[in-house]
Design a protein around this motif. Structure first.
Motif, PDB file in Angstrom:
ATOM      1  N   ASN A   1       0.796  -1.239   0.000  1.00 58.25           N
ATOM      2  CA  ASN A   1       0.000   0.000   0.000  1.00 58.25           C
ATOM      3  C   ASN A   1       0.821   1.277   0.000  1.00 58.25           C
ATOM      4  OD1 ASN A   1      -2.632  -1.451   0.695  1.00 58.25           O
ATOM      5  ND2 ASN A   1      -1.233  -2.062   2.318  1.00 58.25           N
ATOM      6  N   SER A   2       2.120   1.170   0.104  1.00 56.01           N
ATOM      7  CA  SER A   2       2.928   2.383   0.254  1.00 56.01           C
ATOM      8  C   SER A   2       4.371   2.092  -0.123  1.00 56.01           C
ATOM      9  CB  SER A   2       2.885   2.866   1.710  1.00 56.01           C
ATOM     10  OG  SER A   2       3.520   1.904   2.544  1.00 56.01           O
ATOM     11  N   GLY A   3       5.144   3.166  -0.191  1.00 51.94           N
ATOM     12  CA  GLY A   3       6.559   3.033  -0.500  1.00 51.94           C
ATOM     13  C   GLY A   3       7.315   2.296   0.587  1.00 51.94           C
ATOM     14  N   ALA A   4       7.023   2.656   1.834  1.00 53.10           N
ATOM     15  CA  ALA A   4       7.709   2.000   2.950  1.00 53.10           C
ATOM     16  C   ALA A   4       7.460   0.500   2.916  1.00 53.10           C
ATOM     17  CB  ALA A   4       7.228   2.591   4.280  1.00 53.10           C
ATOM     18  N   GLU A   5       6.218   0.109   2.662  1.00 51.33           N
ATOM     19  CA  GLU A   5       5.906  -1.322   2.609  1.00 51.33           C
ATOM     20  C   GLU A   5       6.568  -2.006   1.419  1.00 51.33           C
ATOM     21  OE1 GLU A   5       1.586  -2.455   3.885  1.00 51.33           O
ATOM     22  OE2 GLU A   5       1.607  -0.468   2.989  1.00 51.33           O
ATOM     23  N   ALA A   6       6.645  -1.313   0.290  1.00 54.82           N
ATOM     24  CA  ALA A   6       7.315  -1.898  -0.878  1.00 54.82           C
ATOM     25  C   ALA A   6       8.784  -2.161  -0.538  1.00 54.82           C
ATOM     26  CB  ALA A   6       7.188  -0.982  -2.085  1.00 54.82           C
ATOM     27  N   ASN A   7       9.395  -1.241   0.225  1.00 53.77           N
ATOM     28  CA  ASN A   7      10.793  -1.423   0.634  1.00 53.77           C
ATOM     29  C   ASN A   7      10.938  -2.487   1.723  1.00 53.77           C
ATOM     30  OD1 ASN A   7      11.837   0.384  -1.200  1.00 53.77           O
ATOM     31  ND2 ASN A   7      11.703   2.135   0.201  1.00 53.77           N
ATOM     32  N   GLU A   8       9.992  -2.532   2.661  1.00 58.92           N
ATOM     33  CA  GLU A   8      10.008  -3.601   3.677  1.00 58.92           C
ATOM     34  C   GLU A   8      10.050  -4.961   2.996  1.00 58.92           C
ATOM     35  OE1 GLU A   8       9.624  -2.022   7.677  1.00 58.92           O
ATOM     36  OE2 GLU A   8       9.656  -4.122   7.080  1.00 58.92           O
TER      37      GLU A   8
ATOM     38  N   SER B   1      20.075   9.003   2.261  1.00 58.29           N
ATOM     39  CA  SER B   1      18.985   8.347   1.528  1.00 58.29           C
ATOM     40  C   SER B   1      17.671   8.495   2.288  1.00 58.29           C
ATOM     41  CB  SER B   1      19.311   6.862   1.356  1.00 58.29           C
ATOM     42  OG  SER B   1      19.501   6.248   2.617  1.00 58.29           O
ATOM     43  N   PHE B   2      16.593   8.102   1.634  1.00 61.36           N
ATOM     44  CA  PHE B   2      15.294   8.025   2.300  1.00 61.36           C
ATOM     45  C   PHE B   2      14.540   6.809   1.782  1.00 61.36           C
ATOM     46  CE2 PHE B   2      10.748   8.750   2.775  1.00 61.36           C
ATOM     47  CZ  PHE B   2      10.672   9.035   4.127  1.00 61.36           C
ATOM     48  N   HIS B   3      14.194   5.897   2.692  1.00 57.56           N
ATOM     49  CA  HIS B   3      13.495   4.684   2.266  1.00 57.56           C
ATOM     50  C   HIS B   3      12.170   4.471   2.986  1.00 57.56           C
ATOM     51  CE1 HIS B   3      16.843   3.567  -0.270  1.00 57.56           C
ATOM     52  NE2 HIS B   3      17.684   3.704   0.747  1.00 57.56           N
ATOM     53  N   GLY B   4      11.785   5.361   3.900  1.00 58.58           N
ATOM     54  CA  GLY B   4      10.480   5.220   4.542  1.00 58.58           C
ATOM     55  C   GLY B   4      10.536   5.441   6.043  1.00 58.58           C
ATOM     56  N   ARG B   5       9.377   5.265   6.680  1.00 58.29           N
ATOM     57  CA  ARG B   5       9.200   5.644   8.090  1.00 58.29           C
ATOM     58  C   ARG B   5       8.941   4.479   9.020  1.00 58.29           C
ATOM     59  NH1 ARG B   5       9.953  11.258   9.055  1.00 58.29           N
ATOM     60  NH2 ARG B   5       9.230  12.413   7.249  1.00 58.29           N
TER      61      ARG B   5
ATOM     62  N   LEU C   1      19.547   1.238  -3.232  1.00 55.99           N
ATOM     63  CA  LEU C   1      19.847   2.611  -3.666  1.00 55.99           C
ATOM     64  C   LEU C   1      18.623   3.315  -4.224  1.00 55.99           C
ATOM     65  CD1 LEU C   1      22.789   1.844  -6.111  1.00 55.99           C
ATOM     66  CD2 LEU C   1      23.064   2.571  -3.735  1.00 55.99           C
ATOM     67  N   GLU C   2      18.534   4.629  -3.997  1.00 59.13           N
ATOM     68  CA  GLU C   2      17.717   5.489  -4.847  1.00 59.13           C
ATOM     69  C   GLU C   2      18.684   5.969  -5.930  1.00 59.13           C
ATOM     70  OE1 GLU C   2      15.502   8.691  -2.284  1.00 59.13           O
ATOM     71  OE2 GLU C   2      17.164   7.863  -1.151  1.00 59.13           O
ATOM     72  N   LEU C   3      18.348   5.837  -7.190  1.00 60.73           N
ATOM     73  CA  LEU C   3      19.258   6.298  -8.249  1.00 60.73           C
ATOM     74  C   LEU C   3      19.318   7.813  -8.293  1.00 60.73           C
ATOM     75  CD1 LEU C   3      18.373   3.650 -10.918  1.00 60.73           C
ATOM     76  CD2 LEU C   3      20.438   3.783  -9.502  1.00 60.73           C
TER      77      LEU C   3
ATOM     78  N   GLY D   1      15.507  11.615  -3.623  1.00 53.33           N
ATOM     79  CA  GLY D   1      14.391  12.547  -3.699  1.00 53.33           C
ATOM     80  C   GLY D   1      14.353  13.441  -2.483  1.00 53.33           C
ATOM     81  N   GLU D   2      13.960  12.850  -1.341  1.00 49.91           N
ATOM     82  CA  GLU D   2      13.897  13.622  -0.091  1.00 49.91           C
ATOM     83  C   GLU D   2      15.279  14.187   0.243  1.00 49.91           C
ATOM     84  OE1 GLU D   2      10.795  14.015   1.159  1.00 49.91           O
ATOM     85  OE2 GLU D   2      10.219  12.720  -0.505  1.00 49.91           O
ATOM     86  N   GLY D   3      16.316  13.493  -0.182  1.00 51.70           N
ATOM     87  CA  GLY D   3      17.690  13.918   0.114  1.00 51.70           C
ATOM     88  C   GLY D   3      18.158  15.120  -0.699  1.00 51.70           C
TER      89      GLY D   3
ATOM     90  N   ILE E   1      16.697  -1.444  -6.128  1.00 54.51           N
ATOM     91  CA  ILE E   1      16.547  -0.048  -6.525  1.00 54.51           C
ATOM     92  C   ILE E   1      15.209   0.477  -5.993  1.00 54.51           C
ATOM     93  CG2 ILE E   1      16.438   1.561  -8.466  1.00 54.51           C
ATOM     94  CD1 ILE E   1      19.204   0.270  -8.101  1.00 54.51           C
ATOM     95  N   ASP E   2      15.288   1.523  -5.184  1.00 51.75           N
ATOM     96  CA  ASP E   2      14.100   2.166  -4.619  1.00 51.75           C
ATOM     97  C   ASP E   2      13.602   3.223  -5.610  1.00 51.75           C
ATOM     98  OD1 ASP E   2      12.252   3.765  -3.317  1.00 51.75           O
ATOM     99  OD2 ASP E   2      13.365   3.884  -1.427  1.00 51.75           O
ATOM    100  N   GLU E   3      12.558   2.850  -6.349  1.00 49.53           N
ATOM    101  CA  GLU E   3      11.969   3.783  -7.323  1.00 49.53           C
ATOM    102  C   GLU E   3      10.595   4.254  -6.839  1.00 49.53           C
ATOM    103  OE1 GLU E   3      12.816   4.415 -10.988  1.00 49.53           O
ATOM    104  OE2 GLU E   3      14.264   2.801 -11.392  1.00 49.53           O
ATOM    105  N   VAL E   4      10.464   4.407  -5.535  1.00 48.32           N
ATOM    106  CA  VAL E   4       9.179   4.845  -4.993  1.00 48.32           C
ATOM    107  C   VAL E   4       8.818   6.216  -5.579  1.00 48.32           C
ATOM    108  CG1 VAL E   4       7.956   5.547  -2.895  1.00 48.32           C
ATOM    109  CG2 VAL E   4       9.331   3.465  -2.893  1.00 48.32           C
ATOM    110  N   GLN E   5       9.810   7.096  -5.658  1.00 45.50           N
ATOM    111  CA  GLN E   5       9.548   8.447  -6.169  1.00 45.50           C
ATOM    112  C   GLN E   5       9.902   8.579  -7.656  1.00 45.50           C
ATOM    113  OE1 GLN E   5      10.526  13.064  -4.749  1.00 45.50           O
ATOM    114  NE2 GLN E   5      10.691  11.398  -3.326  1.00 45.50           N
ATOM    115  N   THR E   6      10.984   7.925  -8.082  1.00 42.18           N
ATOM    116  CA  THR E   6      11.484   8.102  -9.450  1.00 42.18           C
ATOM    117  C   THR E   6      10.728   7.266 -10.476  1.00 42.18           C
ATOM    118  OG1 THR E   6      13.102   6.369  -9.005  1.00 42.18           O
ATOM    119  CG2 THR E   6      13.865   8.634  -8.755  1.00 42.18           C
TER     120      THR E   6
ATOM    121  N   ALA F   1       5.972   3.043  -5.734  1.00 40.26           N
ATOM    122  CA  ALA F   1       4.692   3.345  -5.085  1.00 40.26           C
ATOM    123  C   ALA F   1       4.157   4.675  -5.630  1.00 40.26           C
ATOM    124  CB  ALA F   1       4.831   3.396  -3.563  1.00 40.26           C
ATOM    125  N   LYS F   2       4.457   5.761  -4.938  1.00 40.99           N
ATOM    126  CA  LYS F   2       3.880   7.099  -5.154  1.00 40.99           C
ATOM    127  C   LYS F   2       2.966   7.272  -6.392  1.00 40.99           C
ATOM    128  CE  LYS F   2       6.806   9.978  -2.276  1.00 40.99           C
ATOM    129  NZ  LYS F   2       7.951   9.300  -1.673  1.00 40.99           N
ATOM    130  N   GLY F   3       3.534   7.393  -7.584  1.00 44.96           N
ATOM    131  CA  GLY F   3       2.709   7.727  -8.750  1.00 44.96           C
ATOM    132  C   GLY F   3       2.037   6.537  -9.412  1.00 44.96           C
TER     133      GLY F   3
END
Ligand SMILES: *Cc1c(COP(=O)(O)O)cnc(C)c1O
Length: 388
Positions: free
Chosen positions: A103-110, A137-141, A188-190, A193-195, A221-226, A250-252
């Motif tokens: 349901n979210s970026g954090a969960e996709a990374n978990e 980096s930023f991978h979630g909360r 990695l985030e390529l 984003g938040e960074g 590869i964390d493409e939650v934002q990209t 996730a996001k978009g």
């Protein structure tokens, strides 16, 4: 309810985790939004890269409503068509073999973190569970994704972090130095984003990939934002000439509904067996129907449009007085200026332009379908605010 009343209730009853901007967005059309009181805005934020096709997109709404008229939720105990269709679409567009929906970026990374640990456990036994991530980096909360996030300031109040993360500088040499016999993955985030909207150098990423392949260390590869067309290709990794083992997004993805996806490529497709992982809401049919509508339209033409708009914005942003650096890819753009990013974003909002910030930068994430006149309005406001 007036804006002041909404704000008062929000402050009284909602946990104090957000420093909100003073507006109550309530409706819109594409990249143009209105507040409850009728103030008009051009949107360079997309609700943080979520509303890929802006607001009120007819085709997306129809797809979502059609699914709402059928069934809103069925549970992952059963098969649903939107989930199967979306998974096929993601795999055929990327070469991934399997997808897990959340349901979210954090969960996709978990899910990516759990999969990497299990891959290594199944193959090498205990003890090979560490993951190298990058500083800033930023991978979630959640506790695991917060632990993966390489920002000490975010860890401090929540110690102890989950064991098993090592933080490297964004260079091949540093990543290699942090990898040991206990390392199962590099994540990695390529482009952070938040960074602060910082793409990694392609050569460094390619060297990291080669090193990972050689040592059977998974590349996540964390493409939650990209992801999902944001950078001008469906996924940003395509522009780095690499083949990841796991990609999270996730996001978009669902155009405004909560949906996360973790994609498994050849090496990792068989990691999970029944019972290893799960989610009550993950892959909800309404969210998946929305995602099918979005993904099927992120085609070659749309991506070319994104690239064109990006080039246009880079050119004009680079000419603004007091802008010292323009970074980013596609419609994910960071601006370093001689002014404080938060002050720029507040002044823009007052003049009817929504922009975001990321660290010391102004961050722009307009809907992929934003129109030329909306871009021009935004550029004019940014020019006024930054150059004055
Ligand atoms: C936003 C973001 C996340 C977290 O996503 P949530 O949906 O807020 O959990 C993770 N990684 C990156 C790169 C992000 O930009």
């Amino acid at each position: 309810m007036s804006f002041e009343e909404i704000k008062q209730k929000d402050q009284q009853y909602i946990a104090n985790t957000y420093s909100r901007f003073p507006t109550d967005l309530c409706r819109g059309e594409g990249a143009t939004l209105w507040s409850e009181s009728g103030k008009k805005y051009v949107d360079f934020g997309s609700g943080i890269a979520v509303n890929s096709f802006g607001v009120n997109d007819e085709e997306w709404k129809n797809a979502v409503i059609a699914q709402l008229n059928k069934v809103q939720h069925a549970s992952n105990l059963y098969y649903t068509r939107p989930q199967a269709e979306l998974a096929e679409m993601l795999c055929s567009r990327t070469g991934a073999k399997k997808v897990f929906f959340s349901n979210s970026g954090a969960e996709a990374n978990e899910c990516a973190i759990k999969a990497a640990r299990k891959y290594s456990f199944d193959k090498y036994g205990e003890g090979r569970f560490r993951i190298v991530t990058l500083k800033n980096s930023f991978h979630g909360r959640t506790m695991a994704t917060l632990s993966a996030t390489g920002q000490e300031a975010m860890h401090r109040s929540f110690a102890p972090m989950l064991d098993g993360f090592d933080y490297a500088e964004p260079t091949f040499e540093s990543v290699r130095a942090k990898c040991t016999k206990a390392t199962c993955a590099v994540m990695l985030e390529l482009m952070q984003g938040e960074g602060g909207v910082r793409p990694l150098p392609v050569e460094e990423v390619q060297k990291i990939e080669k090193f990972c392949k050689k040592n059977d260390i998974l590349l996540i590869i964390d493409e939650v934002q990209t992801g999902n067309g944001r950078t001008g290709t469906l996924y940003a990794y395509e522009q780095f000439g690499i083949s990841p083992d796991i990609v999270s997004t996730a996001k978009g993805l669902a155009g405004g509904l909560p949906l996360g996806a973790t994609m498994f490529f050849e090496k990792t497709e068989k990691v999970f067996a029944a019972g290893d992982h799960g989610s009550t809401f993950g892959g909800n049919p309404v969210a998946c129907a929305g995602a099918c509508s979005i993904l099927s339209r992120i085609d070659k033409n749309l991506l070319l449009e994104v690239q064109g708009k990006s080039a246009y914005m880079f050119t004009h942003l680079g000419r603004i007085k007091n802008v010292t650096e323009v970074t980013g890819m596609g419609l994910m753009i960071g601006l370093l200026t001689t002014k404080k990013a938060r002050a720029v974003s507040e002044a823009c909002l007052e003049r009817g332009l929504i922009v975001l910030t990321a660290k010391d930068r102004v961050r722009l994430l307009p809907p992929l379908t934003i129109k030329k006149d909306e871009i021009d309005f935004g550029l004019r406001i940014l020019n006024e605010v930054i150059s004055e």
